[in-house]
Design a protein around this motif. Structure first.
Motif, PDB file in Angstrom:
ATOM      1  N   ASN A  63       0.649  -1.403  -0.120  1.00 33.46           N
ATOM      2  CA  ASN A  63      -0.104   0.084   0.129  1.00 33.46           C
ATOM      3  C   ASN A  63       0.854   1.282   0.096  1.00 33.46           C
ATOM      4  O   ASN A  63       0.656   2.487  -0.504  1.00 33.46           O
ATOM      5  CB  ASN A  63      -1.067   0.244   1.163  1.00 33.46           C
ATOM      6  N   GLN A  64       1.920   1.127   0.636  1.00 35.56           N
ATOM      7  CA  GLN A  64       3.046   2.340   0.726  1.00 35.56           C
ATOM      8  C   GLN A  64       3.737   2.295  -0.402  1.00 35.56           C
ATOM      9  O   GLN A  64       4.664   3.350  -0.487  1.00 35.56           O
ATOM     10  CB  GLN A  64       3.700   2.237   2.008  1.00 35.56           C
ATOM     11  N   TYR A  65       3.946   1.270  -1.274  1.00 37.66           N
ATOM     12  CA  TYR A  65       5.133   1.255  -2.329  1.00 37.66           C
ATOM     13  C   TYR A  65       4.824   2.521  -3.533  1.00 37.66           C
ATOM     14  O   TYR A  65       3.691   2.793  -4.002  1.00 37.66           O
ATOM     15  CB  TYR A  65       5.038   0.013  -3.167  1.00 37.66           C
ATOM     16  N   ASP A  66       5.897   3.153  -3.918  1.00 43.62           N
ATOM     17  CA  ASP A  66       5.985   4.319  -4.769  1.00 43.62           C
ATOM     18  C   ASP A  66       6.480   3.669  -5.780  1.00 43.62           C
ATOM     19  O   ASP A  66       7.695   3.157  -5.834  1.00 43.62           O
ATOM     20  CB  ASP A  66       6.782   5.343  -4.024  1.00 43.62           C
ATOM     21  N   PHE A  67       5.575   3.618  -6.921  1.00 48.10           N
ATOM     22  CA  PHE A  67       6.174   3.124  -8.553  1.00 48.10           C
ATOM     23  C   PHE A  67       6.937   4.147  -9.343  1.00 48.10           C
ATOM     24  O   PHE A  67       7.721   3.804 -10.276  1.00 48.10           O
ATOM     25  CB  PHE A  67       5.102   2.462  -9.236  1.00 48.10           C
ATOM     26  N   SER A  68       7.141   5.422  -8.836  1.00 46.79           N
ATOM     27  CA  SER A  68       7.546   6.468  -9.668  1.00 46.79           C
ATOM     28  C   SER A  68       8.837   6.182 -10.005  1.00 46.79           C
ATOM     29  O   SER A  68       9.343   6.643 -11.039  1.00 46.79           O
ATOM     30  CB  SER A  68       7.647   7.682  -8.534  1.00 46.79           C
TER      31      SER A  68
END
Length: 214
Positions: free
Chosen positions: A85-90
């Motif tokens: 849920n907290q993962y940033d794909f940027s």
């Protein structure tokens, strides 16, 4: 781009009338030529999203519950869902996260990477399954998991995971599944995502109080 943003886009896409993920480049290719005796195909993965105890030795399950291993595995699964849920794909680079097929395969690669890590870390399939169950329990309310769980990409990643250079082959498979075969940006993104998921899942495995091979 956050995991929630990916979920929102995927759920909107899957709710669209007649939406189907684009067929990957390997569609129609038979896997019968491969020795898949120890390969899990989606639909055969021993996950029980609706809950319940894992299959297997009831006595072993009772002992694991008494010594606290079941509770730790359940907490691990919950921690994994929170991590997603907290993962940033940027930071993944220049890949088209507006493309429905790419979004589907980002999701599948995350889940595969976590499942693969749990199976490598645990010697007990039962405990790995408990952690997987808790993770999938969190995802079960999402239409995304239900609708794409039969995607053959999982089998392709299983083959890649048996290679000598797993991370590289995972990246190649991801690019092919996204219909970007030969595109270094997609290959690198797939490799990076796999390695990040493995590292995060391994760290959470240790933080839950498990030791390798438990």
């Amino acid at each position: 781009m956050s995991w929630d943003s990916v979920w929102q886009k995927l759920e909107a896409l899957l709710a669209s009338p007649g939406f189907r993920p684009s067929p990957p480049a390997y569609a129609g290719i038979s896997l019968a030529a491969f020795d898949d005796s120890d390969m899990k195909i989606v639909g055969q993965v021993p996950l029980h999203p609706t809950g319940g105890e894992p299959q297997g030795d009831v006595g072993a399950y009772v002992r694991a519950k008494e010594d606290g291993s079941i509770q730790k595995a359940e907490q691990l699964g919950k921690s994994l869902s929170e991590m997603l849920n907290q993962y940033d794909f940027s930071p993944l680079g220049q890949i088209d996260t507006e493309n429905s097929n790419v979004l589907v395969h980002l999701f599948l690669l995350c889940i595969f990477s976590i499942d693969d890590t749990l199976e490598r870390c645990f010697s007990s399939q039962m405990l790995a399954q408990v952690a997987q169950n808790k993770l999938i329990e969190h995802l079960d309310s999402k239409a995304v998991y239900r609708d794409i769980r039969a995607n053959a990409a999982y089998s392709m990643y299983r083959l890649a995971a048996r290679s000598h250079d797993v991370a590289r082959e995972i990246g190649l498979a991801f690019a092919e599944l996204c219909q970007k075969e030969g595109d270094s940006a997609y290959q690198e993104a797939g490799t990076a995502l796999y390695l990040q998921m493995v590292k995060s899942a391994s760290n959470l495995f240790a933080a839950a109080g498990f030791s390798p091979g438990q």
